[in-house]
Structures are given as C-alpha cells and as structure tokens.
Design a protein around this motif. Structure first.
Motif, PDB file in Angstrom:
ATOM      1  N   GLY A   1       0.943  -2.234   3.048  1.00 56.44           N
ATOM      2  CA  GLY A   1       1.830  -2.761   1.940  1.00 56.44           C
ATOM      3  C   GLY A   1       0.874  -2.402   0.809  1.00 56.44           C
ATOM      4  O   GLY A   1       1.621  -1.999  -0.414  1.00 56.44           O
TER       5      GLY A   1
ATOM      6  N   SER B   1      -0.535   0.405   0.119  1.00 53.26           N
ATOM      7  CA  SER B   1      -0.277   1.781  -0.265  1.00 53.26           C
ATOM      8  C   SER B   1       0.909   2.087  -0.852  1.00 53.26           C
ATOM      9  O   SER B   1       0.934   3.180  -1.459  1.00 53.26           O
ATOM     10  CB  SER B   1      -0.415   2.349   1.398  1.00 53.26           C
ATOM     11  OG  SER B   1       0.729   2.059   1.835  1.00 53.26           O
ATOM     12  N   LEU B   2       1.744   1.100  -0.863  1.00 52.54           N
ATOM     13  CA  LEU B   2       3.026   1.591  -1.552  1.00 52.54           C
ATOM     14  C   LEU B   2       3.115   1.518  -2.941  1.00 52.54           C
ATOM     15  O   LEU B   2       3.843   1.849  -3.728  1.00 52.54           O
ATOM     16  CB  LEU B   2       4.085   0.408  -0.980  1.00 52.54           C
ATOM     17  CG  LEU B   2       4.628   0.035   0.328  1.00 52.54           C
ATOM     18  CD1 LEU B   2       5.656  -0.790   0.669  1.00 52.54           C
ATOM     19  CD2 LEU B   2       5.041   1.690   0.923  1.00 52.54           C
TER      20      LEU B   2
ATOM     21  N   GLN C   1      -0.430   6.342  -4.645  1.00 53.76           N
ATOM     22  CA  GLN C   1       0.372   7.818  -4.393  1.00 53.76           C
ATOM     23  C   GLN C   1      -0.992   8.644  -3.521  1.00 53.76           C
ATOM     24  O   GLN C   1      -2.071   8.491  -3.848  1.00 53.76           O
ATOM     25  CB  GLN C   1       0.859   8.611  -5.733  1.00 53.76           C
ATOM     26  CG  GLN C   1       1.722   7.929  -6.517  1.00 53.76           C
ATOM     27  CD  GLN C   1       1.199   6.930  -7.508  1.00 53.76           C
ATOM     28  OE1 GLN C   1       0.315   7.287  -8.046  1.00 53.76           O
ATOM     29  NE2 GLN C   1       1.802   5.832  -7.616  1.00 53.76           N
TER      30      GLN C   1
ATOM     31  N   ASP D   1       4.405  11.272   2.441  1.00 53.70           N
ATOM     32  CA  ASP D   1       4.034   9.963   1.504  1.00 53.70           C
ATOM     33  C   ASP D   1       5.331   9.600   0.926  1.00 53.70           C
ATOM     34  O   ASP D   1       5.924   8.377   0.857  1.00 53.70           O
ATOM     35  CB  ASP D   1       2.859  10.151   0.538  1.00 53.70           C
ATOM     36  CG  ASP D   1       2.905   8.819  -0.398  1.00 53.70           C
ATOM     37  OD1 ASP D   1       2.430   8.039   0.404  1.00 53.70           O
ATOM     38  OD2 ASP D   1       3.007   8.997  -1.599  1.00 53.70           O
TER      39      ASP D   1
ATOM     40  N   LYS E   1       7.606   6.195   2.246  1.00 49.43           N
ATOM     41  CA  LYS E   1       7.609   5.286   1.011  1.00 49.43           C
ATOM     42  C   LYS E   1       9.255   4.967   1.223  1.00 49.43           C
ATOM     43  O   LYS E   1       9.646   3.718   1.020  1.00 49.43           O
ATOM     44  CB  LYS E   1       7.420   5.572  -0.199  1.00 49.43           C
ATOM     45  CG  LYS E   1       5.787   5.355  -0.398  1.00 49.43           C
ATOM     46  CD  LYS E   1       5.203   5.807  -1.899  1.00 49.43           C
ATOM     47  CE  LYS E   1       4.149   5.237  -2.203  1.00 49.43           C
ATOM     48  NZ  LYS E   1       2.771   5.890  -1.500  1.00 49.43           N
TER      49      LYS E   1
ATOM     50  N   LEU F   1      10.200   2.915   4.485  1.00 55.87           N
ATOM     51  CA  LEU F   1       9.769   1.420   4.344  1.00 55.87           C
ATOM     52  C   LEU F   1      10.570   0.707   3.447  1.00 55.87           C
ATOM     53  O   LEU F   1      10.868  -0.252   3.545  1.00 55.87           O
ATOM     54  CB  LEU F   1       8.182   1.574   4.038  1.00 55.87           C
ATOM     55  CG  LEU F   1       7.169   1.743   4.936  1.00 55.87           C
ATOM     56  CD1 LEU F   1       5.842   1.630   4.639  1.00 55.87           C
ATOM     57  CD2 LEU F   1       7.416   0.740   6.177  1.00 55.87           C
ATOM     58  N   GLY F   2      10.662   1.371   2.137  1.00 60.88           N
ATOM     59  CA  GLY F   2      11.630   0.739   1.095  1.00 60.88           C
ATOM     60  C   GLY F   2      13.048   0.400   1.705  1.00 60.88           C
ATOM     61  O   GLY F   2      13.433  -0.629   1.273  1.00 60.88           O
TER      62      GLY F   2
ATOM     63  N   ALA G   1       1.501   4.937   6.643  1.00 62.78           N
ATOM     64  CA  ALA G   1       1.388   4.657   5.380  1.00 62.78           C
ATOM     65  C   ALA G   1      -0.073   4.026   5.190  1.00 62.78           C
ATOM     66  O   ALA G   1      -0.919   4.574   4.113  1.00 62.78           O
ATOM     67  CB  ALA G   1       2.103   3.562   4.739  1.00 62.78           C
TER      68      ALA G   1
ATOM     69  N   GLN H   1       6.888   9.951  -6.470  1.00 63.82           N
ATOM     70  CA  GLN H   1       5.892   9.125  -5.824  1.00 63.82           C
ATOM     71  C   GLN H   1       5.566   7.787  -7.053  1.00 63.82           C
ATOM     72  O   GLN H   1       5.709   6.831  -6.802  1.00 63.82           O
ATOM     73  CB  GLN H   1       4.651   9.858  -5.484  1.00 63.82           C
ATOM     74  CG  GLN H   1       4.616  10.618  -4.252  1.00 63.82           C
ATOM     75  CD  GLN H   1       3.179  11.371  -4.165  1.00 63.82           C
ATOM     76  OE1 GLN H   1       3.052  12.408  -4.844  1.00 63.82           O
ATOM     77  NE2 GLN H   1       2.674  11.022  -3.034  1.00 63.82           N
TER      78      GLN H   1
ATOM     79  N   SER I   1       6.222   3.854  -6.752  1.00 56.64           N
ATOM     80  CA  SER I   1       5.439   2.921  -6.743  1.00 56.64           C
ATOM     81  C   SER I   1       5.702   1.951  -7.564  1.00 56.64           C
ATOM     82  O   SER I   1       5.262   0.937  -7.659  1.00 56.64           O
ATOM     83  CB  SER I   1       4.081   3.793  -6.948  1.00 56.64           C
ATOM     84  OG  SER I   1       3.595   4.453  -6.061  1.00 56.64           O
TER      85      SER I   1
ATOM     86  N   THR J   1       8.210  -0.425  -6.678  1.00 57.96           N
ATOM     87  CA  THR J   1       7.470  -1.477  -5.612  1.00 57.96           C
ATOM     88  C   THR J   1       7.154  -2.388  -6.433  1.00 57.96           C
ATOM     89  O   THR J   1       7.252  -3.587  -6.244  1.00 57.96           O
ATOM     90  CB  THR J   1       6.787  -0.564  -4.723  1.00 57.96           C
ATOM     91  OG1 THR J   1       7.446   0.394  -3.962  1.00 57.96           O
ATOM     92  CG2 THR J   1       6.075  -1.805  -3.836  1.00 57.96           C
TER      93      THR J   1
END
Length: 498
Positions: A389, A391-392, A395, A406, A410, A413-414, A440, A478, A482, A485
């Motif tokens: 989590g 890591s989201l 980068q 990556d 992302k 998962l998103g 991740a 990236q 981020s 998120t």
C-alpha cells in the motif's frame, strides 16, 4: 529483466533451486490444508457456480448424445439473474461431465488440482520472462499464505482471475520489450492477449475496468514506440486482440441478454449492489423488501414480481429500484461506506478459512489447524499489505523495465481497488490483488535497498534516445499515479476524521 527486488543472502541456494523447493512447499501446504476444507458445504456464491457447472456438463452430454440441449436449465442455472460470469462454471463442468454425481470432496479436490496447474503455469511464465527471483516472490506470496491456499479449493473465480491477471501483465511486459526494439507485436501475441483478457473477465467481471486500462496503455505504447509499418502491424495485432475478446464475450452476452430480455454485457449486479451498499436499504423495494429472504434476493424477487406485472425486464426494474434507494445519498455517507468497504476488502484475509468448514464444525485438531493457518496468514499478509500500500505513493526508478512493471502494477491495483468504491467488499477479493501487492511490496523494498546503498543499482536499460524519452514519460505517469493515490487517501482519511 525487471530484476529481483532484494539481493540474495549468501546462505540461500541459487534462485532456480530455491524456486523448486518453494514450489514443493506450496504443494505440501495444499495437501496439508485439503482435509480442513474437503467436506465443506458450498458457501454463498459457490452454489451458483456449482449449479452452473452441472448445467454445462449436461449440455456437453446432450451435444455428444446428439439430443436437444435443455436450454431452460442453462437459463435457470448458468444465466439465472445474470449476477455471475460463467468462467468458474466452465472450469467446474469437466468434473461433472466425468462424474455427474461427484461428491463435494471430489469437486474441491478437482478445483485444487486446477488451481495448482494454473499457479505452476503462472510461476513458470514469470520465471522465464521476469526471472526466477520474481517467481520465488510469487510462490512465497501468495503461494505460501494458508488462507490463499484454502481459497484454491473454493468455487469462486477471484483467485484464478488474479493468477490470470499476472499472466496478462507479464505478456504486456514482453510486448513492451519487443516494441522497444522496434518490433511490432505479432498476430499470435494479439490473439494471446485477447484470450488472456477474456479469461480474466469470465472469471471475474469486476476486472473489466482493469482490462480496458491495460488495453489502452498497450495501444498507446505501440503508437509511441513504433513507426510506419511496425505501427500499423501493432494496431492490427491490437485489433485482432479486440476481435478475439469480443467474439468470445458475445455468446455469453447474447444468451444472457435474450434470457433476461435486456441488454447484458457482462453482469447485472451493479444496480442491486449499489442500492444495498450505498443506498437506503429500507427503500430498495420502494419501501421495505420481503423480510423472508436474503439481502440480495429480496430486491430480486420484488423486481421479478414487478417485471411480470408490468411486462418489463427485471433488469430494468432493478435499475429503477436502485435509483430510488440512492436518491438521498450524500457524499459523507458514500465516503464512510467506501472506507468500510476498503476495511472489509483488506482486513479480513481469514474469513473463508472459517467458512469452508465441515457442516458439523472442525475437530479439535482441525480447529488447531485453522487457528495456526490464521496466525501464519496474518504474519505474512500484514507486512505485504502495508508495504504494498505504501509503495503506491512512491515511484520505482532503478531501471526502465522496472518502471514499466511499476506502472502496470499500479494500474492493476488501482483498477482492482475501484471495487470498494462501487461494490460491497469482503474477504474474498484480496485474492485477486494478492500477487500484485507482492510485486509492489518487493519492488518497493528493492528500491529502498538501492537508495540506502545496501545493494548496487542494476543497469538502467536506457540505451537509445527513444529509451530516454520513454523513461521520462513513464516517470510522469508514475508521479501522476502516486499523486492520484495520495489524493484518494487524503479524501478518505478526511472522511474518517471529519
């Protein structure tokens, strides 16, 4: 290669040897866990998938016997109310073709073998295309997580969809490598992309947003990286992937639409789920629903009665009912429910270990096994969830391919985590995202290791001017992911605090 997330301590064997031992450990764990779940009655949606498998097995027998198929059974048990894609019913059907009265222990054993074959295929593909070290990561997590292994004996499609998703991401990485060299994806790669995508959707309809996102990313990469004839070939391969996807989706969509007398692309659950999750439940049936049924069947029964009396499809009635139940929804209530859904999605990894129990409960030894499995699950699950989590918000920059992976992780998962924003969640759904969280988390740890000077950085993989431009654009994507998120996290934290 994207590189292994952590350097190998000197005491560990070579990655390929370690991988073999980890696979053995996974198989042993499956064998040990099977007695805990083999006699468990169907739980929840499992009954629908098993009924669908029986209906499809009868269809196969009718076809080979040259008799007219019982389409009423197909409508009743495969389509039903259009809540479930038929992927798991297709997976289950062979055991009922061979053993029409198969006992549940045999069905669960069969599912365990099918998921083992799929898991090994995924591990082999990852080892060949990303490296043995990444394959080791996946065998450890989720392959050695007891609750995940319990779920391999279940009839739900969430876990299998997560494994097929790994195949899809690896396939996209492989195509990116070719495009960096100026090579367009072949028609075969387009067909494979379409097949993997439709398999993912058939197993779990909620992956539709993810599949669309990965498709757009792949097409954009082809247009940016390739020129002239290679670009045209890549667009042709993408078009072929789309054709394969739509051709294989069409039989289900057409049959479900005809059965329910309304347009059905994948499933029909969204209106009912939105009403029960975010709406006023006491108003779902324009008032209180019949109390003598479950949360999900109450509105369905009412919609069918209204549909019959007004000559309207139950699907259309459910949409009107949903709008009515949601008419007073506020932003605060919506965000509160999203937070609750996220908690249910992420913080109940052991629920189904308790659900998949014998009807009379487990013996003393079985309860010890369940408690041990729950403890080990949390010991492995909590760190991966936390690090994955976190890591989201950061980068990966150690290499060009690591950046690509990556971005894909992302995005995956998103897209998977959109579900708590539109759908009630529970302990089933983490199994779809489990492998992506592991990638991740370990990629993030590797990045921190390099950043702290504890390991030398790998080659950055930037060879040409095109590579440098791609790295810049990947970096921007990236950062955007981020930031998005972070904004979502701040909004949800604000909803909890305020």
């Amino acid at each position: 290669m994207t590189g292994f997330p952590l350097t190998r301590p000197a005491r560990l064997p070579r990655p390929e040897v370690l991988l073999a031992w980890l696979v053995v450990a996974h198989v042993v764990l499956k064998v040990v866990i099977f007695p805990l779940v083999m006699h468990a009655d169907p739980h929840g949606d499992e009954a629908a998938y098993l009924n669908g498998g029986r209906a499809l097995s009868n269809l196969v027998r009718d076809v080979f016997a040259l008799t007219s198929p019982d389409m009423a059974e197909m409508e009743r048990n495969v389509v039903a109310s259009g809540w479930f894609m038929p992927g798991m019913a297709i997976v289950i059907a062979p055991v009922y073709v061979l053993f029409p009265d198969a006992p549940l222990w045999l069905v669960r054993g069969y599912l365990g073998i099918v998921t083992l074959i799929l898991f090994l295929a995924v591990v082999r593909t990852v080892a060949r295309r990303l490296g043995h070290r990444w394959a080791c990561v996946l065998v450890v997590f989720p392959g050695l997580v007891p609750s995940w292994v319990v779920f391999t004996y279940g009839a739900w499609g969430d876990l299998s969809a997560g494994l097929v998703l790994v195949l899809l991401v690896v396939h996209v990485v492989e195509m990116f490598r070719g495009m960096r060299r100026g090579q367009a994806p072949t028609l075969k790669e387009g067909v494979v992309l379409g097949l993997i995508s439709i398999a993912t959707l058939y197993l779990r309809s909620s992956t539709s947003v993810l599949l669309a996102g990965l498709g757009v990313v792949t097409l954009v990469a082809a247009v940016v990286l390739l020129r002239t004839a290679a670009r045209r070939r890549a667009i042709g391969a993408a078009a072929l992937a789309g054709v394969v996807f739509l051709l294989l989706l069409a039989p289900w969509s057409v049959f479900a639409s005809r059965t329910l007398e309304s347009r059905v692309v994948t499933t029909t659950t969204v209106p009912t789920v939105m009403a029960n999750t975010f709406g006023e439940r006491s108003e779902v049936c324009f008032g209180r629903c019949d109390p003598d049924s479950t949360l999900w069947f109450r509105p369905l029964r009412y919609a069918r009665e209204v549909g019959r009396s007004t000559d309207t499809s139950e699907v259309e009635v459910l949409k009107v009912m949903s709008d009515y139940a949601l008419r007073d929804l506020t932003a605060g209530h919506y965000l509160d429910q999203v937070v609750h859904n996220l908690g249910a999605y992420a913080l109940q990894p052991n629920n189904f270990t308790g659900y998949l129990a014998p009807p009379g409960g487990r013996s003393d030894l079985g309860r010890v096994g369940e408690e041990t499995a729950d403890a080990v699950t949390w010991a492995m699950y909590a760190p991966i969830l936390l690090i994955g989590g976190v890591s989201l918000l950061f980068q990966v920059r150690r290499s060009l391919e690591a950046r690509v992976l990556d971005v894909l992780v992302k995005l995956s998962l998103g897209a998977l985590l959109i579900q708590p924003f539109v759908h009630i969640a529970g302990g089933r759904y983490w199994t779809t995202a489990g492998a992506m969280f592991a990638v991740a988390a370990f990629s993030f740890l590797r990045e921190r290791q390099i950043g702290l000077g504890l390991a030398p950085p790998p080659p950055d993989g930037i060879v040409t001017a095109t590579d440098a431009a791609v790295a810049r654009w990947l970096g921007r994507v990236q950062v955007l992911l981020s930031v998005l998120t972070g904004v979502v996290v701040l909004v949800l934290v604000g909803a909890v605090v305020l």
